[in-house]
Design a protein around this motif. Structure first.
Motif, PDB file in Angstrom:
ATOM      1  N   LEU A   1     -17.873 -10.027  -7.305  1.00  0.00           N
ATOM      2  CA  LEU A   1     -17.034  -9.129  -8.091  1.00  0.00           C
ATOM      3  C   LEU A   1     -16.203  -8.266  -7.157  1.00  0.00           C
ATOM      4  O   LEU A   1     -16.583  -8.023  -6.007  1.00  0.00           O
ATOM      5  N   ARG A   2     -15.067  -7.790  -7.662  1.00  0.00           N
ATOM      6  CA  ARG A   2     -14.304  -6.767  -6.955  1.00  0.00           C
ATOM      7  C   ARG A   2     -13.815  -5.741  -7.960  1.00  0.00           C
ATOM      8  O   ARG A   2     -13.424  -6.087  -9.086  1.00  0.00           O
ATOM      9  N   ARG A   3     -13.839  -4.467  -7.576  1.00  0.00           N
ATOM     10  CA  ARG A   3     -13.388  -3.406  -8.470  1.00  0.00           C
ATOM     11  C   ARG A   3     -11.872  -3.396  -8.567  1.00  0.00           C
ATOM     12  O   ARG A   3     -11.168  -3.589  -7.572  1.00  0.00           O
TER      13      ARG A   3
ATOM     14  N   ASN B   1     -10.398  -0.721 -10.371  1.00  0.00           N
ATOM     15  CA  ASN B   1      -9.985   0.648 -10.682  1.00  0.00           C
ATOM     16  C   ASN B   1     -10.797   1.647  -9.869  1.00  0.00           C
ATOM     17  O   ASN B   1     -11.824   1.323  -9.268  1.00  0.00           O
ATOM     18  N   GLY B   2     -10.304   2.897  -9.883  1.00  0.00           N
ATOM     19  CA  GLY B   2     -11.006   3.974  -9.205  1.00  0.00           C
ATOM     20  C   GLY B   2     -10.914   3.895  -7.694  1.00  0.00           C
ATOM     21  O   GLY B   2     -10.182   3.079  -7.123  1.00  0.00           O
ATOM     22  N   SER B   3     -11.688   4.748  -7.026  1.00  0.00           N
ATOM     23  CA  SER B   3     -11.649   4.831  -5.570  1.00  0.00           C
ATOM     24  C   SER B   3     -12.211   3.582  -4.900  1.00  0.00           C
ATOM     25  O   SER B   3     -11.966   3.338  -3.715  1.00  0.00           O
ATOM     26  N   GLU B   4     -12.983   2.783  -5.634  1.00  0.00           N
ATOM     27  CA  GLU B   4     -13.587   1.570  -5.073  1.00  0.00           C
ATOM     28  C   GLU B   4     -12.716   0.325  -5.277  1.00  0.00           C
ATOM     29  O   GLU B   4     -13.138  -0.784  -4.917  1.00  0.00           O
ATOM     30  N   ALA B   5     -11.523   0.490  -5.824  1.00  0.00           N
ATOM     31  CA  ALA B   5     -10.642  -0.672  -6.059  1.00  0.00           C
ATOM     32  C   ALA B   5     -10.363  -1.397  -4.744  1.00  0.00           C
ATOM     33  O   ALA B   5     -10.133  -0.773  -3.704  1.00  0.00           O
ATOM     34  N   SER B   6     -10.389  -2.718  -4.792  1.00  0.00           N
ATOM     35  CA  SER B   6     -10.241  -3.510  -3.563  1.00  0.00           C
ATOM     36  C   SER B   6      -9.738  -4.904  -3.899  1.00  0.00           C
ATOM     37  O   SER B   6      -9.947  -5.410  -4.998  1.00  0.00           O
ATOM     38  N   GLU B   7      -9.094  -5.535  -2.932  1.00  0.00           N
ATOM     39  CA  GLU B   7      -8.703  -6.935  -3.079  1.00  0.00           C
ATOM     40  C   GLU B   7      -9.786  -7.873  -2.559  1.00  0.00           C
ATOM     41  O   GLU B   7      -9.646  -9.095  -2.610  1.00  0.00           O
ATOM     42  N   TRP B   8     -10.899  -7.324  -2.072  1.00  0.00           N
ATOM     43  CA  TRP B   8     -11.970  -8.100  -1.465  1.00  0.00           C
ATOM     44  C   TRP B   8     -13.137  -8.255  -2.425  1.00  0.00           C
ATOM     45  O   TRP B   8     -13.652  -7.279  -2.957  1.00  0.00           O
ATOM     46  N   TYR B   9     -13.544  -9.499  -2.643  1.00  0.00           N
ATOM     47  CA  TYR B   9     -14.703  -9.786  -3.487  1.00  0.00           C
ATOM     48  C   TYR B   9     -15.986  -9.559  -2.699  1.00  0.00           C
ATOM     49  O   TYR B   9     -16.103  -9.963  -1.535  1.00  0.00           O
ATOM     50  N   GLN B  10     -16.960  -8.923  -3.364  1.00  0.00           N
ATOM     51  CA  GLN B  10     -18.267  -8.706  -2.770  1.00  0.00           C
ATOM     52  C   GLN B  10     -19.267  -9.667  -3.398  1.00  0.00           C
ATOM     53  O   GLN B  10     -19.547  -9.574  -4.596  1.00  0.00           O
ATOM     54  N   PRO B  11     -19.825 -10.605  -2.620  1.00  0.00           N
ATOM     55  CA  PRO B  11     -20.824 -11.521  -3.188  1.00  0.00           C
ATOM     56  C   PRO B  11     -22.094 -10.761  -3.562  1.00  0.00           C
ATOM     57  O   PRO B  11     -22.434  -9.740  -2.951  1.00  0.00           O
ATOM     58  N   PHE B  12     -22.818 -11.265  -4.556  1.00  0.00           N
ATOM     59  CA  PHE B  12     -24.120 -10.704  -4.879  1.00  0.00           C
ATOM     60  C   PHE B  12     -25.064 -10.902  -3.689  1.00  0.00           C
ATOM     61  O   PHE B  12     -24.873 -11.818  -2.873  1.00  0.00           O
ATOM     62  N   PRO B  13     -26.086 -10.059  -3.561  1.00  0.00           N
ATOM     63  CA  PRO B  13     -26.973 -10.138  -2.387  1.00  0.00           C
ATOM     64  C   PRO B  13     -27.610 -11.504  -2.161  1.00  0.00           C
ATOM     65  O   PRO B  13     -27.881 -11.878  -1.017  1.00  0.00           O
ATOM     66  N   SER B  14     -27.842 -12.262  -3.237  1.00  0.00           N
ATOM     67  CA  SER B  14     -28.485 -13.576  -3.097  1.00  0.00           C
ATOM     68  C   SER B  14     -27.492 -14.684  -2.748  1.00  0.00           C
ATOM     69  O   SER B  14     -27.880 -15.850  -2.633  1.00  0.00           O
ATOM     70  N   VAL B  15     -26.222 -14.333  -2.558  1.00  0.00           N
ATOM     71  CA  VAL B  15     -25.157 -15.323  -2.326  1.00  0.00           C
ATOM     72  C   VAL B  15     -24.628 -15.194  -0.894  1.00  0.00           C
ATOM     73  O   VAL B  15     -24.368 -14.080  -0.419  1.00  0.00           O
ATOM     74  N   LYS B  16     -24.485 -16.313  -0.223  1.00  0.00           N
ATOM     75  CA  LYS B  16     -23.883 -16.353   1.110  1.00  0.00           C
ATOM     76  C   LYS B  16     -22.611 -17.201   1.050  1.00  0.00           C
ATOM     77  O   LYS B  16     -22.594 -18.258   0.408  1.00  0.00           O
ATOM     78  N   VAL B  17     -21.549 -16.753   1.727  1.00  0.00           N
ATOM     79  CA  VAL B  17     -20.292 -17.497   1.740  1.00  0.00           C
ATOM     80  C   VAL B  17     -19.883 -17.791   3.181  1.00  0.00           C
ATOM     81  O   VAL B  17     -20.203 -17.044   4.111  1.00  0.00           O
ATOM     82  N   SER B  18     -19.151 -18.892   3.357  1.00  0.00           N
ATOM     83  CA  SER B  18     -18.617 -19.280   4.655  1.00  0.00           C
ATOM     84  C   SER B  18     -17.352 -20.092   4.412  1.00  0.00           C
ATOM     85  O   SER B  18     -16.955 -20.327   3.260  1.00  0.00           O
ATOM     86  N   LEU B  19     -16.699 -20.525   5.499  1.00  0.00           N
ATOM     87  CA  LEU B  19     -15.482 -21.323   5.401  1.00  0.00           C
ATOM     88  C   LEU B  19     -15.693 -22.673   6.075  1.00  0.00           C
ATOM     89  O   LEU B  19     -16.402 -22.776   7.080  1.00  0.00           O
TER      90      LEU B  19
END
Length: 340
Positions: free
Chosen positions: A191-193, A195-213
């Motif tokens: 998810l990425r916020r 609105n508000g002060s936490e608004a971002s273009e960067w998605y944050q994976p859930f703790p149980s999720v790992k991502v790579s390229l």
């Protein structure tokens, strides 16, 4: 599919349910995910958002697809009160008018939907999931927009959120999230916020999720609670430790024209502020260049559109053809069908 049908399927003896992919990159495909993994996905989202038993959720999307099914599964998992309306471009209208709304209280594991009182305005739900078009349409009607602003947790998925829509959501008083996921991951894994002060273009994976390229800079997802093995996507991405990841565009949306790689989403993003009529970028085969970039637009003055492209786009991004079309082809979930 109606809610009663899905509940019957969910409660039967099978360990799997039928879902369909969205069809944005081809014909919709059937899938049979495990109920246990759908339950895991629901629990992860409910825990992240802090949803509590007795909170209300809104079902306003087509139950053929994973996004709507997961709204129901989250309601079952967290014992929410599920409000259901017919899928439409204006989901808040049904709540305002108190028309054709049902409620299912999942404090009772065997609960079935029952009609809400007709003509009685229904308060905003605690949680809702919508596609961008539903949110956009709702914001055009002041009474509907006011009710939308009262939703405590609004998640938006199933399509890109453009700068104009993001700007309209920025001052919402409660949490608004853009989701990243797909049918294979049983809805979102990040998810990425918006609105508000936490608004971002960067998605944050859930703790149980790992991502790579991978070698093509496409996102690889390791989410063992919702998907068996590592899932390779066609989404070109950038990962920055401590920030998360952002999507650059789909690998299959790269046009290779005369040896130049053109990312469709980047061209559309550059043109969005200048073109008022709906449009999409697609491609066709070209004898000389291999592939040619095509712009489809609902605007009738294609010369004017061409002039704008030449003025605002880099030389190699300018479409080789601008073509009028009465209606931009879309999937049932609001994603563009790019094949011409």
């Amino acid at each position: 599919m109606v809610l009663e049908e899905f509940l019957s399927e969910w409660r039967n003896s099978s360990d799997r349910v039928l879902v369909h992919t969205s069809g944005s990159t081809g014909a919709p495909k059937p899938m049979w995910p495990e109920k246990e993994k759908m339950h895991n996905s629901a629990r992860i989202t409910c825990d992240f958002l802090g949803l509590q038993p007795g909170d209300t959720a809104l079902l306003c999307m087509n139950l053929k697809y994973i996004g709507a099914k997961m709204v129901v599964v989250r309601s079952i998992e967290r014992r929410l009160r599920l409000l259901s309306v017919e899928p439409s471009g204006h989901p808040m209208a049904a709540l305002l008018q108190g028309q054709s709304v049902t409620e299912t209280d999942f404090h009772d594991p065997a609960a079935l939907p029952h009609p809400c009182p007709q003509g009685q305005k229904i308060p905003a739900p605690t949680f809702a999931a919508m596609v961008p078009l539903q949110v956009y349409n709702t914001l055009q009607v002041p009474e509907e927009a006011a009710l939308l602003r009262q939703i405590r947790h609004l998640i938006i998925g199933g399509g890109a959120i453009d700068d104009q829509l993001a700007a309209a959501l920025r001052d919402f008083p409660h949490a608004v999230w853009s989701t990243y996921g797909m049918t294979e991951t049983l809805s979102h894994i990040a998810l990425r916020r918006l609105n508000g002060s936490e608004a971002s273009e960067w998605y944050q994976p859930f703790p149980s999720v790992k991502v790579s390229l991978d070698k093509d800079d496409c996102l690889m997802i390791n989410a063992p609670l919702v998907h068996e093995g590592t899932l390779k996507t066609n989404d070109r991405a950038e990962i920055v430790p401590g920030k998360g990841f952002r999507i650059l565009g789909r690998k299959d949306n790269v046009i290779v024209s005369g040896g130049i790689k053109i990312q469709i989403e980047e061209v559309e993003h550059a043109l969005k502020p200048y073109l008022s009529a709906p449009f999409i970028i697609t491609r066709r085969k070209d004898v000389k260049f291999g592939e040619a970039e095509i712009l489809l637009t609902e605007a009738t003055d294609t010369d004017a559109v061409t002039a704008i492209c030449r003025r605002v786009l880099p030389k190699y991004w300018i479409p080789r053809e601008v073509r009028h079309i009465d209606h931009i082809p879309m999937t049932e979930t609001g994603k563009p069908k790019r094949k011409v």
